[in-house]
Design a protein around this motif. Structure first.
Motif, PDB file in Angstrom:
ATOM      1  N   ARG A 142       0.832  -1.200   0.000  1.00  0.00           N
ATOM      2  CA  ARG A 142       0.000   0.000   0.000  1.00  0.00           C
ATOM      3  C   ARG A 142       0.867   1.250   0.000  1.00  0.00           C
ATOM      4  O   ARG A 142       2.064   1.205   0.328  1.00  0.00           O
ATOM      5  CB  ARG A 142      -0.911   0.007   1.221  1.00  0.00           C
ATOM      6  CG  ARG A 142      -0.171   0.122   2.554  1.00  0.00           C
ATOM      7  CD  ARG A 142      -1.141   0.331   3.698  1.00  0.00           C
ATOM      8  NE  ARG A 142      -0.460   0.391   4.984  1.00  0.00           N
ATOM      9  CZ  ARG A 142       0.119   1.483   5.478  1.00  0.00           C
ATOM     10  NH1 ARG A 142       0.121   2.613   4.783  1.00  0.00           N
ATOM     11  NH2 ARG A 142       0.709   1.457   6.674  1.00  0.00           N
ATOM     12  N   LEU A 143       0.247   2.362  -0.347  1.00  0.00           N
ATOM     13  CA  LEU A 143       0.931   3.644  -0.267  1.00  0.00           C
ATOM     14  C   LEU A 143       1.005   4.098   1.185  1.00  0.00           C
ATOM     15  O   LEU A 143       0.190   3.696   2.023  1.00  0.00           O
ATOM     16  CB  LEU A 143       0.186   4.691  -1.101  1.00  0.00           C
ATOM     17  CG  LEU A 143       0.073   4.388  -2.600  1.00  0.00           C
ATOM     18  CD1 LEU A 143      -0.760   5.464  -3.290  1.00  0.00           C
ATOM     19  CD2 LEU A 143       1.430   4.271  -3.243  1.00  0.00           C
ATOM     20  N   LEU A 144       1.975   4.930   1.473  1.00  0.00           N
ATOM     21  CA  LEU A 144       2.098   5.472   2.821  1.00  0.00           C
ATOM     22  C   LEU A 144       0.995   6.494   3.096  1.00  0.00           C
ATOM     23  O   LEU A 144       0.576   7.230   2.205  1.00  0.00           O
ATOM     24  CB  LEU A 144       3.454   6.161   2.999  1.00  0.00           C
ATOM     25  CG  LEU A 144       4.709   5.303   2.871  1.00  0.00           C
ATOM     26  CD1 LEU A 144       5.944   6.167   3.046  1.00  0.00           C
ATOM     27  CD2 LEU A 144       4.710   4.168   3.879  1.00  0.00           C
ATOM     28  N   LYS A 145       0.540   6.537   4.325  1.00  0.00           N
ATOM     29  CA  LYS A 145      -0.379   7.585   4.749  1.00  0.00           C
ATOM     30  C   LYS A 145       0.418   8.890   4.893  1.00  0.00           C
ATOM     31  O   LYS A 145       1.642   8.845   5.070  1.00  0.00           O
ATOM     32  CB  LYS A 145      -1.028   7.211   6.080  1.00  0.00           C
ATOM     33  CG  LYS A 145      -1.871   5.945   6.021  1.00  0.00           C
ATOM     34  CD  LYS A 145      -2.370   5.556   7.398  1.00  0.00           C
ATOM     35  CE  LYS A 145      -3.164   4.264   7.346  1.00  0.00           C
ATOM     36  NZ  LYS A 145      -3.615   3.828   8.697  1.00  0.00           N
ATOM     37  N   PRO A 146      -0.247  10.058   4.815  1.00  0.00           N
ATOM     38  CA  PRO A 146       0.481  11.330   4.922  1.00  0.00           C
ATOM     39  C   PRO A 146       1.374  11.409   6.152  1.00  0.00           C
ATOM     40  O   PRO A 146       2.516  11.879   6.079  1.00  0.00           O
ATOM     41  CB  PRO A 146      -0.644  12.374   4.968  1.00  0.00           C
ATOM     42  CG  PRO A 146      -1.760  11.736   4.202  1.00  0.00           C
ATOM     43  CD  PRO A 146      -1.683  10.267   4.533  1.00  0.00           C
TER      44      PRO A 146
END
Length: 213
Positions: A142-146
């Protein structure tokens, strides 16, 4: 790592967008001492779009046979590789596979996977992911959260120190503009780590980062 050293899983698929850390994850696991000591033979093969099947098989063979010699043009590399792997517990990484035919070509010489042998495949292509579902559901990075992007950027840019208050807002904007891709965060952090820790400098980085996405 548990799937590499125990259980029935033969092939482990790592998928995700470019820059999501597929190769980084595979490399870290591949070189972990508990993993490397578990296998008799290991090999890492970077595939990419343009590839020569025989050359790639030669790359794998040289690693599992601990040889750097150039293979003869007339040599049946696939057969030699099959013989070298037979009866051994092996770990082979096929990094950045673009099409299913490449997967099939490169794994055809492998003996039937027994004795706990494993194959790791990294890919960005959905077609390859679906092809691999006969083995196991893929590990989709998954992409990183902000907040995770900012945590990574701050750690890379400042080490054990905290970001100065005056740079906090612009720093978080820069992290957000990396779109959750850890390799982009790491790249940008490397850029700003080597520059002055001033707001005007960071604003320049922020401005130049936006057109990339």
């Amino acid at each position: 790592m548990r799937k590499l050293t125990s259980g029935p899983t033969d092939v482990i698929l790592i998928t995700g967008m470019p820059g999501s850390g597929k190769t980084t994850l595979a490399y870290k696991v591949y070189n972990d001492k508990s993993v490397s000591s578990h296998f008799d033979l290991r090999a890492w093969c970077t595939v990419d779009q343009e590839h020569d099947e025989k050359k790639l098989l030669g790359t794998i063979f040289n690693q599992v046979s601990d040889s750097n010699s150039k293979l003869s043009e007339n040599l049946d590399v696939a057969d030699k590789l099959r013989r070298q792997l037979y009866g051994k517990r092996f770990l082979i990484v096929l990094d950045d596979v673009w099409v299913t035919t490449t997967w099939d070509e490169l794994t055809r010489p492998f003996p039937e996977v027994k004795k706990g042998s494993r194959i790791i495949v990294t890919t960005r292509e959905q077609e390859v992911t679906l092809h691999g579902k006969v083995y196991i559901d893929p590990l989709n990075l998954r992409l990183l959260k902000p907040e995770e992007s900012w945590e990574l950027l701050e750690k890379r840019a400042f080490g054990n120190e905290s970001c100065p208050d005056e740079l906090l807002d612009v720093g978080k904007v820069i992290a957000h503009n990396c779109k959750g891709l850890p390799l982009v965060v790491d790249l940008i952090a490397g850029v700003i780590a080597g520059r002055e820790k001033k707001k005007t400098v960071w604003l320049e980085v922020q401005t130049n980062l936006i057109p990339l996405f």
